[in-house]
Design an enzyme around this catalytic site. Structure first.
Site, PDB file in Angstrom:
ATOM      1  N   HIS A 156      30.368  26.235  47.420  1.00  0.00           N
ATOM      2  CA  HIS A 156      29.735  25.243  46.556  1.00  0.00           C
ATOM      3  C   HIS A 156      30.258  23.858  46.903  1.00  0.00           C
ATOM      4  CE1 HIS A 156      33.227  24.561  43.968  1.00  0.00           C
ATOM      5  NE2 HIS A 156      33.347  25.854  43.794  1.00  0.00           N
ATOM      6  N   GLU A 201      35.421  34.765  36.425  1.00  0.00           N
ATOM      7  CA  GLU A 201      35.511  33.394  35.933  1.00  0.00           C
ATOM      8  C   GLU A 201      34.752  32.475  36.890  1.00  0.00           C
ATOM      9  OE1 GLU A 201      38.929  30.214  34.409  1.00  0.00           O
ATOM     10  OE2 GLU A 201      39.505  32.150  35.267  1.00  0.00           O
ATOM     11  N   LEU A 202      33.776  31.758  36.412  1.00  0.00           N
ATOM     12  CA  LEU A 202      32.857  30.989  37.240  1.00  0.00           C
ATOM     13  C   LEU A 202      33.581  29.961  38.104  1.00  0.00           C
ATOM     14  CD1 LEU A 202      29.906  30.325  37.967  1.00  0.00           C
ATOM     15  CD2 LEU A 202      29.896  28.713  36.034  1.00  0.00           C
ATOM     16  N   ASP A 203      33.330  30.027  39.418  1.00  0.00           N
ATOM     17  CA  ASP A 203      33.841  29.052  40.392  1.00  0.00           C
ATOM     18  C   ASP A 203      35.352  28.864  40.307  1.00  0.00           C
ATOM     19  OD1 ASP A 203      31.357  28.575  41.523  1.00  0.00           O
ATOM     20  OD2 ASP A 203      30.897  26.907  40.180  1.00  0.00           O
ATOM     21  N   SER A 204      36.075  29.923  39.953  1.00  0.00           N
ATOM     22  CA  SER A 204      37.526  29.810  39.806  1.00  0.00           C
ATOM     23  C   SER A 204      38.273  30.835  40.639  1.00  0.00           C
ATOM     24  CB  SER A 204      37.912  29.964  38.321  1.00  0.00           C
ATOM     25  OG  SER A 204      37.334  28.951  37.544  1.00  0.00           O
TER      26      SER A 204
END
Length: 331
Positions: free
Chosen positions: A239, A273-276
């Protein structure tokens, strides 16, 4: 936090290894680097890579080196990572060997014996010229710049994987460049439209069940915890580096309007956990007042492509090792 590094040059034959499970960040690092991993000097010798992760005790490097040397192998590159105040050892070695003197199956048994001796959490050996390539599936949404880059690198032999299929929640016309390319190379394309109520995850799982890992090449859907558990293998995502400051629609325009001077891209493992998830690779590039929105977006997309390609290559070369709960070691 102090980082202790030591480098040693040697002309004698050496050997060693690495793969992992996550730890904490403060460390010392050792490097033994000889020639590049190239077997062209002798047609009999082929390259291999071994990674090792175990509790830290005296004698690991010696044992791994002796294992390779005893079979007539020669270490060309060797990295060790021992975190400060942590009783854990990581290593990665590149070596060349004669497959007649050291058959592939025997090599696995020899390293497995050492793994048992040191209670290793992980021990992985890979011989690129003998082992099957990693099978991967690519998931994407509307943007296709990362997909196009991956397909071209794969076609040029610069991406050491086999692409089994491409899955998207956006339909593409059959006469587009991408669809013609996929058809020409026998790569299946699956259009699976998603809704907020139905993410089509069971259908995706069925398509990717025989792959070694998944790449989200700008897939704009969140994969659930059930999907990640059901798949059970690594999922890699790319991303832009505009998060968390610029969220929602048109983050690039938001960043451009805000006059940012640095843009970036991040490749990481996907977790619930989103984008972590643990970061594999990050890149940044400077932008200025001279950039218009088009050049700004182009720089951002180019950065995403480079970042993703480097991360996948590092992963396939066994350079990326889990470290603690949230980090990675990247040799």
């Amino acid at each position: 936090m102090m980082m202790m590094t030591r480098r040693v040059s040697t002309t004698s034959s050496l050997s060693a290894t690495a793969f992992g499970s996550f730890m904490k960040w403060s460390f010392k690092s050792s490097h033994f680097h000889g020639e590049s991993l190239d077997s062209s000097a002798s047609p009999l010798l082929i390259p291999g890579v071994h990674v090792f992760h175990c509790p830290d005790v005296v004698g690991i490097v010696a044992k791994l080196s002796d294992c390779i040397a005893a079979k007539g192998g020669n270490i060309l590159g060797y990295d060790v990572f021992v975190p400060e105040n942590k009783n854990v050892f990581y290593s990665r070695s590149e070596f060349i060997f004669d497959p007649v003197k050291w058959p592939r199956s025997q090599m696995s048994e020899d390293f497995e014996t050492i793994a048992r001796k040191f209670n290793a959490m992980s021990s992985v050996v890979r011989v690129p010229s003998l082992d099957p390539k990693y099978k991967i599936a690519l998931l994407l949404s509307k943007q296709d710049h990362c997909l196009v880059e991956m397909l071209h690198k794969w076609q040029d032999g610069k991406l050491p994987v086999d692409i089994t299929c491409v899955i998207s929640n956006h339909e593409r016309a059959p006469n587009t460049h991408i669809m013609r390319f996929l058809q020409r190379h026998g790569i299946s394309y699956h259009y699976l439209p998603t809704t907020d109520q139905n993410k089509i995850e069971e259908e995706i799982l069925d398509l990717v069940k025989d792959t070694d890992f998944i790449v989200l090449a700008r897939y704009m859907q969140v994969l659930s915890g059930n999907f990640l558990k059901g798949y059970g293998k690594d999922v890699i995502n790319i991303h832009h580096g505009l998060l968390p400051s610029f969220k929602g629609r048109s983050p690039a325009k938001q960043a451009f309007d805000a006059g940012v001077k640095l843009i970036g891209a991040t490749t990481h493992f996907v977790t619930e956990e989103l984008d972590s998830g643990p970061i594999i690779e990050q890149m940044v590039e400077r932008v200025s007042h001279r950039d218009n929105l088009r050049s700004f977006v182009q720089k951002s997309e180019d950065l995403e492509k480079k970042c993703l390609m480097k991360a996948i290559k590092s992963y396939c070369e066994l350079r990326v090792l889990p470290y603690g709960a949230h980090k990675t070691v990247v040799f």
